[in-house]
Design a protein around this motif. Structure first.
Motif, PDB file in Angstrom:
ATOM      1  N   ILE A   1       0.853  -1.181   0.000  1.00 20.90           N
ATOM      2  CA  ILE A   1       0.000   0.000   0.000  1.00 20.90           C
ATOM      3  C   ILE A   1       0.889   1.232   0.000  1.00 20.90           C
ATOM      4  O   ILE A   1       1.842   1.320   0.776  1.00 20.90           O
ATOM      5  N   HIS A   2       0.567   2.175  -0.873  1.00 19.51           N
ATOM      6  CA  HIS A   2       1.340   3.409  -0.957  1.00 19.51           C
ATOM      7  C   HIS A   2       0.726   4.464  -0.048  1.00 19.51           C
ATOM      8  O   HIS A   2      -0.487   4.575   0.056  1.00 19.51           O
ATOM      9  N   GLY A   3       1.588   5.214   0.597  1.00 18.05           N
ATOM     10  CA  GLY A   3       1.156   6.226   1.547  1.00 18.05           C
ATOM     11  C   GLY A   3       0.813   7.574   0.944  1.00 18.05           C
ATOM     12  O   GLY A   3       0.566   8.540   1.683  1.00 18.05           O
ATOM     13  N   ARG A   4       0.819   7.666  -0.374  1.00 18.76           N
ATOM     14  CA  ARG A   4       0.394   8.898  -1.044  1.00 18.76           C
ATOM     15  C   ARG A   4      -0.792   8.580  -1.930  1.00 18.76           C
ATOM     16  O   ARG A   4      -0.892   7.490  -2.467  1.00 18.76           O
ATOM     17  N   THR A   5      -1.638   9.549  -2.112  1.00 21.28           N
ATOM     18  CA  THR A   5      -2.794   9.351  -2.989  1.00 21.28           C
ATOM     19  C   THR A   5      -2.378   9.522  -4.443  1.00 21.28           C
ATOM     20  O   THR A   5      -1.327  10.093  -4.742  1.00 21.28           O
ATOM     21  N   ARG A   6      -3.234   9.075  -5.325  1.00 16.18           N
ATOM     22  CA  ARG A   6      -2.981   9.243  -6.755  1.00 16.18           C
ATOM     23  C   ARG A   6      -2.882  10.723  -7.113  1.00 16.18           C
ATOM     24  O   ARG A   6      -2.049  11.128  -7.922  1.00 16.18           O
ATOM     25  N   ALA A   7      -3.707  11.542  -6.516  1.00 11.86           N
ATOM     26  CA  ALA A   7      -3.695  12.981  -6.793  1.00 11.86           C
ATOM     27  C   ALA A   7      -2.380  13.624  -6.359  1.00 11.86           C
ATOM     28  O   ALA A   7      -1.912  14.575  -6.984  1.00 11.86           O
ATOM     29  N   GLN A   8      -1.761  13.105  -5.312  1.00 19.11           N
ATOM     30  CA  GLN A   8      -0.489  13.668  -4.840  1.00 19.11           C
ATOM     31  C   GLN A   8       0.659  13.377  -5.802  1.00 19.11           C
ATOM     32  O   GLN A   8       1.612  14.139  -5.855  1.00 19.11           O
ATOM     33  N   MET A   9       0.569  12.257  -6.484  1.00 23.04           N
ATOM     34  CA  MET A   9       1.662  11.796  -7.351  1.00 23.04           C
ATOM     35  C   MET A   9       2.956  11.756  -6.529  1.00 23.04           C
ATOM     36  O   MET A   9       3.012  11.090  -5.539  1.00 23.04           O
ATOM     37  N   TYR A  10       3.995  12.501  -6.957  1.00 26.43           N
ATOM     38  CA  TYR A  10       5.283  12.503  -6.256  1.00 26.43           C
ATOM     39  C   TYR A  10       5.412  13.667  -5.281  1.00 26.43           C
ATOM     40  O   TYR A  10       6.473  13.907  -4.735  1.00 26.43           O
ATOM     41  N   LYS A  11       4.353  14.407  -5.085  1.00 26.52           N
ATOM     42  CA  LYS A  11       4.397  15.572  -4.216  1.00 26.52           C
ATOM     43  C   LYS A  11       3.778  15.246  -2.862  1.00 26.52           C
ATOM     44  O   LYS A  11       3.025  14.303  -2.717  1.00 26.52           O
ATOM     45  N   GLY A  12       4.095  16.056  -1.889  1.00 23.59           N
ATOM     46  CA  GLY A  12       3.544  15.837  -0.560  1.00 23.59           C
ATOM     47  C   GLY A  12       4.265  14.732   0.173  1.00 23.59           C
ATOM     48  O   GLY A  12       5.224  14.141  -0.321  1.00 23.59           O
ATOM     49  N   VAL A  13       3.805  14.464   1.357  1.00 26.97           N
ATOM     50  CA  VAL A  13       4.437  13.479   2.225  1.00 26.97           C
ATOM     51  C   VAL A  13       3.544  12.241   2.318  1.00 26.97           C
ATOM     52  O   VAL A  13       2.331  12.355   2.482  1.00 26.97           O
ATOM     53  N   ALA A  14       4.159  11.105   2.212  1.00 28.34           N
ATOM     54  CA  ALA A  14       3.419   9.851   2.356  1.00 28.34           C
ATOM     55  C   ALA A  14       2.929   9.719   3.794  1.00 28.34           C
ATOM     56  O   ALA A  14       3.648  10.027   4.741  1.00 28.34           O
ATOM     57  N   ASP A  15       1.719   9.250   3.962  1.00 29.54           N
ATOM     58  CA  ASP A  15       1.135   9.036   5.287  1.00 29.54           C
ATOM     59  C   ASP A  15       1.040   7.532   5.521  1.00 29.54           C
ATOM     60  O   ASP A  15       0.245   6.837   4.896  1.00 29.54           O
ATOM     61  N   TRP A  16       1.838   7.032   6.440  1.00 26.06           N
ATOM     62  CA  TRP A  16       1.867   5.600   6.710  1.00 26.06           C
ATOM     63  C   TRP A  16       0.786   5.162   7.698  1.00 26.06           C
ATOM     64  O   TRP A  16       0.576   3.967   7.884  1.00 26.06           O
ATOM     65  N   HIS A  17       0.104   6.097   8.331  1.00 21.68           N
ATOM     66  CA  HIS A  17      -0.924   5.735   9.313  1.00 21.68           C
ATOM     67  C   HIS A  17      -2.064   4.892   8.713  1.00 21.68           C
ATOM     68  O   HIS A  17      -2.458   3.893   9.327  1.00 21.68           O
ATOM     69  N   PRO A  18      -2.595   5.260   7.557  1.00 17.50           N
ATOM     70  CA  PRO A  18      -3.645   4.393   6.976  1.00 17.50           C
ATOM     71  C   PRO A  18      -3.129   2.993   6.620  1.00 17.50           C
ATOM     72  O   PRO A  18      -3.875   2.017   6.716  1.00 17.50           O
ATOM     73  N   ILE A  19      -1.851   2.904   6.247  1.00 17.08           N
ATOM     74  CA  ILE A  19      -1.275   1.586   5.940  1.00 17.08           C
ATOM     75  C   ILE A  19      -1.237   0.755   7.223  1.00 17.08           C
ATOM     76  O   ILE A  19      -1.617  -0.419   7.237  1.00 17.08           O
ATOM     77  N   ALA A  20      -0.806   1.383   8.312  1.00 13.54           N
ATOM     78  CA  ALA A  20      -0.751   0.693   9.603  1.00 13.54           C
ATOM     79  C   ALA A  20      -2.152   0.278  10.060  1.00 13.54           C
ATOM     80  O   ALA A  20      -2.325  -0.797  10.640  1.00 13.54           O
ATOM     81  N   ALA A  21      -3.145   1.125   9.774  1.00 13.76           N
ATOM     82  CA  ALA A  21      -4.524   0.783  10.158  1.00 13.76           C
ATOM     83  C   ALA A  21      -4.994  -0.476   9.443  1.00 13.76           C
ATOM     84  O   ALA A  21      -5.675  -1.326  10.036  1.00 13.76           O
ATOM     85  N   VAL A  22      -4.620  -0.620   8.189  1.00 11.52           N
ATOM     86  CA  VAL A  22      -4.972  -1.834   7.445  1.00 11.52           C
ATOM     87  C   VAL A  22      -4.238  -3.031   8.058  1.00 11.52           C
ATOM     88  O   VAL A  22      -4.835  -4.069   8.341  1.00 11.52           O
ATOM     89  N   LYS A  23      -2.944  -2.885   8.262  1.00 12.11           N
ATOM     90  CA  LYS A  23      -2.134  -3.982   8.807  1.00 12.11           C
ATOM     91  C   LYS A  23      -2.642  -4.418  10.175  1.00 12.11           C
ATOM     92  O   LYS A  23      -2.704  -5.605  10.486  1.00 12.11           O
ATOM     93  N   ASN A  24      -2.989  -3.463  11.011  1.00 11.26           N
ATOM     94  CA  ASN A  24      -3.355  -3.761  12.397  1.00 11.26           C
ATOM     95  C   ASN A  24      -4.845  -4.060  12.586  1.00 11.26           C
ATOM     96  O   ASN A  24      -5.293  -4.232  13.713  1.00 11.26           O
ATOM     97  N   ASN A  25      -5.575  -4.149  11.494  1.00  6.28           N
ATOM     98  CA  ASN A  25      -6.978  -4.556  11.559  1.00  6.28           C
ATOM     99  C   ASN A  25      -6.998  -6.024  11.966  1.00  6.28           C
ATOM    100  O   ASN A  25      -6.314  -6.856  11.361  1.00  6.28           O
ATOM    101  N   PRO A  26      -7.768  -6.386  12.980  1.00  3.95           N
ATOM    102  CA  PRO A  26      -7.769  -7.781  13.434  1.00  3.95           C
ATOM    103  C   PRO A  26      -8.201  -8.791  12.369  1.00  3.95           C
ATOM    104  O   PRO A  26      -7.907  -9.982  12.481  1.00  3.95           O
ATOM    105  N   ARG A  27      -8.874  -8.331  11.337  1.00  2.44           N
ATOM    106  CA  ARG A  27      -9.290  -9.250  10.270  1.00  2.44           C
ATOM    107  C   ARG A  27      -8.197  -9.447   9.222  1.00  2.44           C
ATOM    108  O   ARG A  27      -8.341 -10.269   8.319  1.00  2.44           O
ATOM    109  N   MET A  28      -7.105  -8.691   9.327  1.00  5.74           N
ATOM    110  CA  MET A  28      -6.018  -8.782   8.341  1.00  5.74           C
ATOM    111  C   MET A  28      -5.093  -9.936   8.706  1.00  5.74           C
ATOM    112  O   MET A  28      -4.538  -9.964   9.802  1.00  5.74           O
ATOM    113  N   HIS A  29      -4.944 -10.886   7.773  1.00 10.23           N
ATOM    114  CA  HIS A  29      -4.127 -12.060   8.044  1.00 10.23           C
ATOM    115  C   HIS A  29      -3.072 -12.298   6.958  1.00 10.23           C
ATOM    116  O   HIS A  29      -2.585 -13.416   6.821  1.00 10.23           O
TER     117      HIS A  29
END
Length: 162
Positions: A2-30
């Motif tokens: 999972i990429h931490g930047r949106t499609r609209a951001q392209m190569y600009k802005g800062v990647a946000d790893w929090h949503p990636i961690a939320a997916v990983k740490n979801n109890p249903r994620m195996h």
């Protein structure tokens, strides 16, 4: 992955790893979850693993012209210490192999042009390098580019990376 930047951001802005961690740490994620975006230091790779709980990382731009980056990260994760940059001799050897592979795979014209973005990082830290880089990125002939690699290897043979 999972990429931490949106499609609209392209190569600009800062990647946000929090949503990636939320997916990983979801109890249903195996399944393993790998993060991507702005990983350009060994410390960030450690943070991605330790602070965000991700299983791995996808590395993109940080490896351009720096194929040693993967080993630097592995070494840092294992020891907590930084791996020294390779010698200039090693850099010249590897950039030559890289250009050779690129030409064999894509042909002279495309192989040479696509390699241009890599040169600055292969030779990062070398003082007064601009004139050599200019020669590398303006030549359309592989023998000329290889000759510049040899010239750099000879001119800066005593160069030691910091």
């Amino acid at each position: 992955s999972i990429h931490g930047r949106t499609r609209a951001q392209m190569y600009k802005g800062v990647a946000d790893w929090h949503p990636i961690a939320a997916v990983k740490n979801n109890p249903r994620m195996h399944i393993p979850v790998f993060g991507n975006g702005d990983l350009n230091t060994p410390e960030l790779a450690k943070s991605m693993r330790d602070d965000f709980g991700l299983d791995g990382a996808m590395i993109g731009r940080a490896s351009i012209g720096n194929p040693w980056f993967f080993n630097q990260i592995k070494h840092f994760l294992k020891t907590g210490n930084y791996l020294a940059m390779p010698s200039l001799e090693e850099r010249v050897k590897v950039v030559k192999e890289h250009l050779d592979f690129s030409i064999r795979w894509k042909g002279d014209r495309v192989g040479i042009v696509e390699m241009r973005r890599h040169y600055a990082n292969y030779f990062k830290g070398i003082p007064d390098f601009k004139k050599y880089r200019t020669k590398m990125v303006t030549s359309d002939l592989s023998n000329e580019v290889f000759a510049v690699f040899d010239e750099v290897g000879e001119k800066f043979k005593d160069f030691v990376s910091a």
